[in-house]
Design a protein around this motif. Structure first.
Motif, PDB file in Angstrom:
ATOM      1  N   MET A 170      -8.895  -9.413  -8.868  1.00  0.00           N
ATOM      2  CA  MET A 170      -8.004 -10.429  -8.284  1.00  0.00           C
ATOM      3  C   MET A 170      -7.017  -9.739  -7.343  1.00  0.00           C
ATOM      4  SD  MET A 170      -5.463 -13.127 -10.209  1.00  0.00           S
ATOM      5  CE  MET A 170      -4.303 -11.866 -10.700  1.00  0.00           C
ATOM      6  N   SER A 171      -6.905 -10.257  -6.125  1.00  0.00           N
ATOM      7  CA  SER A 171      -5.984  -9.682  -5.154  1.00  0.00           C
ATOM      8  C   SER A 171      -4.587 -10.255  -5.333  1.00  0.00           C
ATOM      9  CB  SER A 171      -6.475  -9.959  -3.722  1.00  0.00           C
ATOM     10  OG  SER A 171      -6.501 -11.350  -3.485  1.00  0.00           O
ATOM     11  N   ALA A 172      -3.575  -9.476  -4.996  1.00  0.00           N
ATOM     12  CA  ALA A 172      -2.189  -9.926  -5.100  1.00  0.00           C
ATOM     13  C   ALA A 172      -1.460  -9.469  -3.853  1.00  0.00           C
ATOM     14  CB  ALA A 172      -1.543  -9.353  -6.348  1.00  0.00           C
ATOM     15  N   LYS A 173      -1.058 -10.417  -3.042  1.00  0.00           N
ATOM     16  CA  LYS A 173      -0.380 -10.119  -1.789  1.00  0.00           C
ATOM     17  C   LYS A 173       1.105 -10.420  -1.934  1.00  0.00           C
ATOM     18  CE  LYS A 173      -0.824  -8.868   2.567  1.00  0.00           C
ATOM     19  NZ  LYS A 173      -1.318  -7.535   2.934  1.00  0.00           N
ATOM     20  N   LEU A 174       1.941  -9.431  -1.610  1.00  0.00           N
ATOM     21  CA  LEU A 174       3.380  -9.643  -1.708  1.00  0.00           C
ATOM     22  C   LEU A 174       3.877 -10.528  -0.582  1.00  0.00           C
ATOM     23  CD1 LEU A 174       4.751  -6.095  -2.665  1.00  0.00           C
ATOM     24  CD2 LEU A 174       4.033  -7.959  -4.159  1.00  0.00           C
ATOM     25  N   SER A 175       4.879 -11.330  -0.894  1.00  0.00           N
ATOM     26  CA  SER A 175       5.474 -12.208   0.117  1.00  0.00           C
ATOM     27  C   SER A 175       6.457 -11.419   0.968  1.00  0.00           C
ATOM     28  CB  SER A 175       6.205 -13.364  -0.568  1.00  0.00           C
ATOM     29  OG  SER A 175       7.331 -12.869  -1.291  1.00  0.00           O
ATOM     30  N   GLN A 176       6.900 -12.021   2.085  1.00  0.00           N
ATOM     31  CA  GLN A 176       7.894 -11.381   2.945  1.00  0.00           C
ATOM     32  C   GLN A 176       9.213 -11.161   2.207  1.00  0.00           C
ATOM     33  OE1 GLN A 176       7.581 -10.050   6.034  1.00  0.00           O
ATOM     34  NE2 GLN A 176       5.402 -10.449   5.704  1.00  0.00           N
ATOM     35  N   GLU A 177       9.522 -12.056   1.265  1.00  0.00           N
ATOM     36  CA  GLU A 177      10.736 -11.892   0.468  1.00  0.00           C
ATOM     37  C   GLU A 177      10.646 -10.647  -0.409  1.00  0.00           C
ATOM     38  OE1 GLU A 177       9.091 -14.679   0.844  1.00  0.00           O
ATOM     39  OE2 GLU A 177      10.559 -15.952   1.897  1.00  0.00           O
ATOM     40  N   HIS A 178       9.465 -10.413  -0.977  1.00  0.00           N
ATOM     41  CA  HIS A 178       9.264  -9.223  -1.798  1.00  0.00           C
ATOM     42  C   HIS A 178       9.356  -7.954  -0.949  1.00  0.00           C
ATOM     43  CE1 HIS A 178       6.787 -11.887  -4.762  1.00  0.00           C
ATOM     44  NE2 HIS A 178       8.083 -11.919  -5.048  1.00  0.00           N
ATOM     45  N   ILE A 179       8.760  -8.011   0.235  1.00  0.00           N
ATOM     46  CA  ILE A 179       8.826  -6.860   1.148  1.00  0.00           C
ATOM     47  C   ILE A 179      10.273  -6.569   1.517  1.00  0.00           C
ATOM     48  CG2 ILE A 179       8.180  -6.006   3.434  1.00  0.00           C
ATOM     49  CD1 ILE A 179       5.827  -6.158   1.528  1.00  0.00           C
ATOM     50  N   ALA A 180      11.072  -7.629   1.736  1.00  0.00           N
ATOM     51  CA  ALA A 180      12.489  -7.463   2.082  1.00  0.00           C
ATOM     52  C   ALA A 180      13.263  -6.823   0.937  1.00  0.00           C
ATOM     53  CB  ALA A 180      13.094  -8.821   2.443  1.00  0.00           C
ATOM     54  N   ILE A 198      10.692   5.802   9.045  1.00  0.00           N
ATOM     55  CA  ILE A 198      10.234   6.382   7.781  1.00  0.00           C
ATOM     56  C   ILE A 198      10.251   5.325   6.687  1.00  0.00           C
ATOM     57  CG2 ILE A 198      10.830   8.028   5.950  1.00  0.00           C
ATOM     58  CD1 ILE A 198      11.727   9.958   8.102  1.00  0.00           C
ATOM     59  N   ARG A 199      11.283   4.492   6.691  1.00  0.00           N
ATOM     60  CA  ARG A 199      11.390   3.455   5.659  1.00  0.00           C
ATOM     61  C   ARG A 199      10.238   2.462   5.743  1.00  0.00           C
ATOM     62  NH1 ARG A 199      16.317   2.032   6.667  1.00  0.00           N
ATOM     63  NH2 ARG A 199      15.978  -0.060   7.472  1.00  0.00           N
ATOM     64  N   MET A 200       9.789   2.161   6.975  1.00  0.00           N
ATOM     65  CA  MET A 200       8.650   1.245   7.129  1.00  0.00           C
ATOM     66  C   MET A 200       7.403   1.789   6.451  1.00  0.00           C
ATOM     67  SD  MET A 200       8.781  -0.553  10.906  1.00  0.00           S
ATOM     68  CE  MET A 200       9.014   0.938  11.849  1.00  0.00           C
ATOM     69  N   GLU A 201       7.178   3.092   6.599  1.00  0.00           N
ATOM     70  CA  GLU A 201       6.015   3.713   5.975  1.00  0.00           C
ATOM     71  C   GLU A 201       6.128   3.689   4.455  1.00  0.00           C
ATOM     72  OE1 GLU A 201       5.452   7.608   7.539  1.00  0.00           O
ATOM     73  OE2 GLU A 201       5.286   6.933   9.622  1.00  0.00           O
ATOM     74  N   LEU A 202       7.343   3.956   3.946  1.00  0.00           N
ATOM     75  CA  LEU A 202       7.536   3.944   2.498  1.00  0.00           C
ATOM     76  C   LEU A 202       7.433   2.523   1.933  1.00  0.00           C
ATOM     77  CD1 LEU A 202      10.446   6.532   2.075  1.00  0.00           C
ATOM     78  CD2 LEU A 202       8.034   6.821   1.492  1.00  0.00           C
ATOM     79  N   VAL A 203       7.918   1.549   2.681  1.00  0.00           N
ATOM     80  CA  VAL A 203       7.793   0.147   2.245  1.00  0.00           C
ATOM     81  C   VAL A 203       6.319  -0.227   2.104  1.00  0.00           C
ATOM     82  CG1 VAL A 203       8.094  -2.265   2.968  1.00  0.00           C
ATOM     83  CG2 VAL A 203      10.010  -0.675   3.122  1.00  0.00           C
ATOM     84  N   ASP A 204       5.514   0.151   3.097  1.00  0.00           N
ATOM     85  CA  ASP A 204       4.072  -0.130   3.032  1.00  0.00           C
ATOM     86  C   ASP A 204       3.444   0.540   1.814  1.00  0.00           C
ATOM     87  OD1 ASP A 204       4.175  -1.636   5.321  1.00  0.00           O
ATOM     88  OD2 ASP A 204       3.516  -0.025   6.655  1.00  0.00           O
ATOM     89  N   HIS A 205       3.857   1.774   1.544  1.00  0.00           N
ATOM     90  CA  HIS A 205       3.300   2.521   0.410  1.00  0.00           C
ATOM     91  C   HIS A 205       3.674   1.859  -0.920  1.00  0.00           C
ATOM     92  CE1 HIS A 205       2.134   5.868  -2.163  1.00  0.00           C
ATOM     93  NE2 HIS A 205       3.350   5.848  -2.688  1.00  0.00           N
ATOM     94  N   VAL A 206       4.961   1.534  -1.071  1.00  0.00           N
ATOM     95  CA  VAL A 206       5.428   0.910  -2.315  1.00  0.00           C
ATOM     96  C   VAL A 206       4.781  -0.459  -2.499  1.00  0.00           C
ATOM     97  CG1 VAL A 206       7.435  -0.009  -3.538  1.00  0.00           C
ATOM     98  CG2 VAL A 206       7.610   2.170  -2.323  1.00  0.00           C
ATOM     99  N   ALA A 207       4.712  -1.240  -1.428  1.00  0.00           N
ATOM    100  CA  ALA A 207       4.108  -2.575  -1.498  1.00  0.00           C
ATOM    101  C   ALA A 207       2.647  -2.484  -1.935  1.00  0.00           C
ATOM    102  CB  ALA A 207       4.211  -3.277  -0.155  1.00  0.00           C
ATOM    103  N   PHE A 208       1.918  -1.532  -1.369  1.00  0.00           N
ATOM    104  CA  PHE A 208       0.505  -1.366  -1.743  1.00  0.00           C
ATOM    105  C   PHE A 208       0.372  -1.013  -3.223  1.00  0.00           C
ATOM    106  CE2 PHE A 208      -3.112   1.516  -2.386  1.00  0.00           C
ATOM    107  CZ  PHE A 208      -4.157   0.675  -2.009  1.00  0.00           C
TER     108      PHE A 208
END
Length: 217
Positions: free
Chosen positions: A1-11, A27-37
């Motif tokens: 089952m896939s789980a996609k984070l919302s924009q609120e979660h990314i924020a 740098i923060r953008m890259e870390l956000v992508d990593h943590v979100a994944f």
């Protein structure tokens, strides 16, 4: 089952990293992508867990790793930009530019003398470095842009390079007519290097400026 984070979660992730003194947006953008994944992978396991619970658990386990990753990213980026800037200076257009500057300096030394030419050289270097710095600060304030590590790391490199500019004053007592051409080449290489890294900084800024404007539009 896939789980996609919302924009609120990314924020939420972005704000947490920002509060953790990860100030550089690129740098923060890259870390956000990593943590979100990573969090999406955990949520996809289907244990019916909430984002907030998973996020708190993940941060509890990985906070120090994220801060260390930020530190390493800044260090690695500095060396990467230094290598990129120096490699650009080895291109034919850059070498032609340095030769042209050397010819101009050769004439300046002939007409003005070595010491006056050095003062012109210092003024040109400061103009090449400081004007883009002021433009960067102005653009950030005008567009409310966050700090960019790639641009500020180049500023750090230029700060070191500009110290070398003042070393030419130590050669004034050694200067003779025999050093006319080598002196012109030395000054030209210094100015060429500073122009090259300043140009690289402007390119980096324009790239992230486009990304930022698309993000807020």
């Amino acid at each position: 089952m896939s789980a996609k984070l919302s924009q609120e979660h990314i924020a939420v992730i972005d704000q947490y990293l920002k509060n953790s003194l990860i100030n550089y947006a690129d740098i923060r953008m890259e870390l956000v992508d990593h943590v979100a994944f990573e969090i999406e992978q955990i949520l996809a396991q289907g244990e019916n867990r909430k984002f907030n619970d998973v996020f708190k658990e993940y941060i509890g386990q990985n906070r120090l790793k994220l801060i260390d990753s930020n530190r390493r990213s800044v260090s690695e980026l500095t060396w990467e930009l230094l290598e990129k800037g120096l490699s650009k200076l080895c291109t034919i257009p850059s070498l032609i530019k340095i030769i042209v500057i050397a010819c101009i300096y050769y004439i300046f030394i002939d007409v003005l003398g070595f010491l006056k030419t050095v003062w012109v050289h210092v003024g040109l270097n400061f103009a090449v470095i400081l004007i883009p710095c002021f433009m960067y600060a102005y653009q950030r304030r005008k567009l409310r842009m966050p700090r960019l590590s790639s641009v500020e790391r180049i500023g750090f490199i230029l700060g070191l390079l500009v110290q070398l500019v003042f070393l030419v004053f130590h050669f004034k007592s050694l200067y003779t007519e025999a050093y006319h051409l080598p002196s012109a080449l030395l000054l030209a290489v210094q100015l060429g290097v500073n122009i090259g890294f300043t140009t690289l900084g402007i390119e980096q800024f324009q790239t992230y400026k486009s990304i930022y404007l698309r993000k807020i539009s």
